[in-house]
Write a protein that holds these residues in place. Sequence first.
Motif, PDB file in Angstrom:
ATOM      1  N   THR A  82       0.814  -1.223   0.000  1.00  0.00           N
ATOM      2  CA  THR A  82       0.000   0.000   0.000  1.00  0.00           C
ATOM      3  C   THR A  82       0.845   1.270   0.000  1.00  0.00           C
ATOM      4  N   ASP A  83       2.157   1.143   0.306  1.00  0.00           N
ATOM      5  CA  ASP A  83       3.063   2.292   0.219  1.00  0.00           C
ATOM      6  C   ASP A  83       4.477   1.772  -0.037  1.00  0.00           C
ATOM      7  N   ASP A  84       5.482   2.600   0.207  1.00  0.00           N
ATOM      8  CA  ASP A  84       6.862   2.221  -0.115  1.00  0.00           C
ATOM      9  C   ASP A  84       7.585   1.484   1.017  1.00  0.00           C
ATOM     10  N   SER A  85       6.872   1.171   2.104  1.00  0.00           N
ATOM     11  CA  SER A  85       7.544   0.616   3.289  1.00  0.00           C
ATOM     12  C   SER A  85       8.291  -0.686   2.986  1.00  0.00           C
ATOM     13  N   LEU A  86       7.681  -1.568   2.196  1.00  0.00           N
ATOM     14  CA  LEU A  86       8.327  -2.841   1.880  1.00  0.00           C
ATOM     15  C   LEU A  86       9.595  -2.618   1.066  1.00  0.00           C
ATOM     16  N   ASN A  87       9.535  -1.740   0.080  1.00  0.00           N
ATOM     17  CA  ASN A  87      10.723  -1.485  -0.740  1.00  0.00           C
ATOM     18  C   ASN A  87      11.809  -0.772   0.046  1.00  0.00           C
ATOM     19  N   ILE A  88      11.401   0.086   0.993  1.00  0.00           N
ATOM     20  CA  ILE A  88      12.393   0.747   1.856  1.00  0.00           C
ATOM     21  C   ILE A  88      13.116  -0.291   2.704  1.00  0.00           C
ATOM     22  N   LEU A  89      12.353  -1.254   3.255  1.00  0.00           N
ATOM     23  CA  LEU A  89      12.959  -2.333   4.027  1.00  0.00           C
ATOM     24  C   LEU A  89      13.916  -3.143   3.156  1.00  0.00           C
ATOM     25  N   ARG A  90      13.484  -3.467   1.950  1.00  0.00           N
ATOM     26  CA  ARG A  90      14.355  -4.236   1.057  1.00  0.00           C
ATOM     27  C   ARG A  90      15.656  -3.502   0.758  1.00  0.00           C
ATOM     28  N   ASP A  91      15.565  -2.196   0.539  1.00  0.00           N
ATOM     29  CA  ASP A  91      16.777  -1.425   0.266  1.00  0.00           C
ATOM     30  C   ASP A  91      17.705  -1.397   1.474  1.00  0.00           C
ATOM     31  N   LYS A  92      17.123  -1.314   2.667  1.00  0.00           N
ATOM     32  CA  LYS A  92      17.942  -1.359   3.885  1.00  0.00           C
ATOM     33  C   LYS A  92      18.641  -2.704   4.022  1.00  0.00           C
ATOM     34  N   LEU A  93      17.910  -3.770   3.737  1.00  0.00           N
ATOM     35  CA  LEU A  93      18.497  -5.106   3.804  1.00  0.00           C
ATOM     36  C   LEU A  93      19.637  -5.244   2.808  1.00  0.00           C
ATOM     37  N   ARG A  94      19.428  -4.748   1.586  1.00  0.00           N
ATOM     38  CA  ARG A  94      20.479  -4.809   0.569  1.00  0.00           C
ATOM     39  C   ARG A  94      21.739  -4.101   1.058  1.00  0.00           C
ATOM     40  N   ASP A  95      21.568  -2.884   1.527  1.00  0.00           N
ATOM     41  CA  ASP A  95      22.721  -2.090   1.954  1.00  0.00           C
ATOM     42  C   ASP A  95      23.429  -2.735   3.142  1.00  0.00           C
ATOM     43  N   ASN A  96      22.653  -3.155   4.127  1.00  0.00           N
ATOM     44  CA  ASN A  96      23.259  -3.674   5.357  1.00  0.00           C
ATOM     45  C   ASN A  96      23.952  -5.021   5.139  1.00  0.00           C
ATOM     46  N   PHE A  97      23.376  -5.868   4.308  1.00  0.00           N
ATOM     47  CA  PHE A  97      24.030  -7.154   4.051  1.00  0.00           C
ATOM     48  C   PHE A  97      25.255  -6.982   3.155  1.00  0.00           C
ATOM     49  N   LYS A  98      25.158  -6.108   2.177  1.00  0.00           N
ATOM     50  CA  LYS A  98      26.297  -5.937   1.275  1.00  0.00           C
ATOM     51  C   LYS A  98      27.470  -5.229   1.958  1.00  0.00           C
ATOM     52  N   ASN A  99      27.168  -4.515   3.043  1.00  0.00           N
ATOM     53  CA  ASN A  99      28.228  -3.868   3.810  1.00  0.00           C
ATOM     54  C   ASN A  99      28.743  -4.756   4.935  1.00  0.00           C
ATOM     55  N   SER A 100      28.266  -5.981   4.970  1.00  0.00           N
ATOM     56  CA  SER A 100      28.726  -6.938   5.970  1.00  0.00           C
ATOM     57  C   SER A 100      29.627  -7.973   5.301  1.00  0.00           C
ATOM     58  N   SER A 101      30.204  -8.847   6.110  1.00  0.00           N
ATOM     59  CA  SER A 101      31.062  -9.913   5.581  1.00  0.00           C
ATOM     60  C   SER A 101      30.319 -11.238   5.501  1.00  0.00           C
ATOM     61  N   LEU A 102      29.023 -11.219   5.757  1.00  0.00           N
ATOM     62  CA  LEU A 102      28.246 -12.451   5.783  1.00  0.00           C
ATOM     63  C   LEU A 102      27.962 -12.959   4.369  1.00  0.00           C
ATOM     64  N   LYS A 103      27.892 -14.267   4.245  1.00  0.00           N
ATOM     65  CA  LYS A 103      27.542 -14.885   2.967  1.00  0.00           C
ATOM     66  C   LYS A 103      26.121 -14.472   2.594  1.00  0.00           C
ATOM     67  N   GLN A 104      25.955 -13.997   1.370  1.00  0.00           N
ATOM     68  CA  GLN A 104      24.630 -13.636   0.878  1.00  0.00           C
ATOM     69  C   GLN A 104      24.658 -13.618  -0.644  1.00  0.00           C
ATOM     70  N   SER A 105      23.491 -13.757  -1.238  1.00  0.00           N
ATOM     71  CA  SER A 105      23.410 -13.704  -2.709  1.00  0.00           C
ATOM     72  C   SER A 105      22.219 -12.850  -3.127  1.00  0.00           C
ATOM     73  N   ILE A 106      21.999 -11.767  -2.393  1.00  0.00           N
ATOM     74  CA  ILE A 106      20.864 -10.881  -2.656  1.00  0.00           C
ATOM     75  C   ILE A 106      20.945 -10.336  -4.082  1.00  0.00           C
ATOM     76  N   ASP A 107      19.818 -10.418  -4.784  1.00  0.00           N
ATOM     77  CA  ASP A 107      19.673  -9.911  -6.157  1.00  0.00           C
ATOM     78  C   ASP A 107      20.509 -10.678  -7.181  1.00  0.00           C
ATOM     79  N   SER A 108      21.027 -11.846  -6.809  1.00  0.00           N
ATOM     80  CA  SER A 108      21.856 -12.593  -7.762  1.00  0.00           C
ATOM     81  C   SER A 108      21.030 -13.168  -8.907  1.00  0.00           C
ATOM     82  N   ARG A 109      19.780 -13.559  -8.616  1.00  0.00           N
ATOM     83  CA  ARG A 109      18.903 -14.069  -9.675  1.00  0.00           C
ATOM     84  C   ARG A 109      18.152 -12.914 -10.339  1.00  0.00           C
ATOM     85  N   TYR A 110      17.581 -12.060  -9.543  1.00  0.00           N
ATOM     86  CA  TYR A 110      16.904 -10.855 -10.031  1.00  0.00           C
ATOM     87  C   TYR A 110      16.673  -9.954  -8.833  1.00  0.00           C
ATOM     88  N   SER A 111      16.458  -8.679  -9.095  1.00  0.00           N
ATOM     89  CA  SER A 111      16.194  -7.727  -8.024  1.00  0.00           C
ATOM     90  C   SER A 111      14.703  -7.737  -7.709  1.00  0.00           C
TER      91      SER A 111
END
Length: 229
Positions: free
Chosen positions: A134-163
């Motif tokens: 109903t608003d941008d809250s979900l996409n804002i959360l997703r962007d935060k997750l992208r930034d925080n995981f990519k700035n970490s050293s943890l194994k992740q494959s976010i957006d590897s198949r598609y964004s």
Amino acid sequence: MNLSEHYNELFKTSSELILSENYTIDPKINNDSDKRFGVTLLVRPSKEIKANVQEFLKELKNIEPDQYYYPSSDIHVTTMSIISCTEGFKLDKFSTSKYVEIIEKSLVDVNKIQIDYRGVTLSPDAVMIQGFPTDDSLNILRDKLRDNFKNSSLKQSIDSRYSITTAHSTVMRFQKKLKNQKKLIEVVEKFRNHNFGKFTVEKIELVYNDWYQREKNTINLCDLYLKYF
């Protein structure tokens, strides 16, 4: 991205492929040797919405009884695929607490997330319920997750198949040759704008899962409850 336009285009192109018998059959659904596993952050719709979805699936089953239908326990919206399903991935070296720490950091100051289940669309291999935040809250959360995981050293494959940008739920997959493509599309068209209901996300689940999010193969790693102020 305009979700309505995206879902409409998906329906149009997929309908044409299905009618011309260029759809895709998934050969791995009933393959017990399929060992594709990953880690996903997801939400589940309300019981009322799941019941409404099953009423729709009853009509599809009358037309195509041999396809793979998601039970209510498996219906979900992917918030983020943290580690995409890959052959042989196991939890033996997975630190749940470190992943939860990043997710909790990403949830700070996230506004209320609501998803409107409205209408049905197709892909070349599946039937999906259309979800509209109903608003941008979900996409804002997703962007935060992208930034925080990519700035970490943890194994992740976010957006590897598609964004990921949608909020759909896959509810049926093609596992065998379709009996009647035209009637299938007619049923989907009947529900193209059907109101399945709206729900507020109160809990996000971090799970270890197979490709199809089947309950029997899912391990719940952590429930994260959203607190709205």
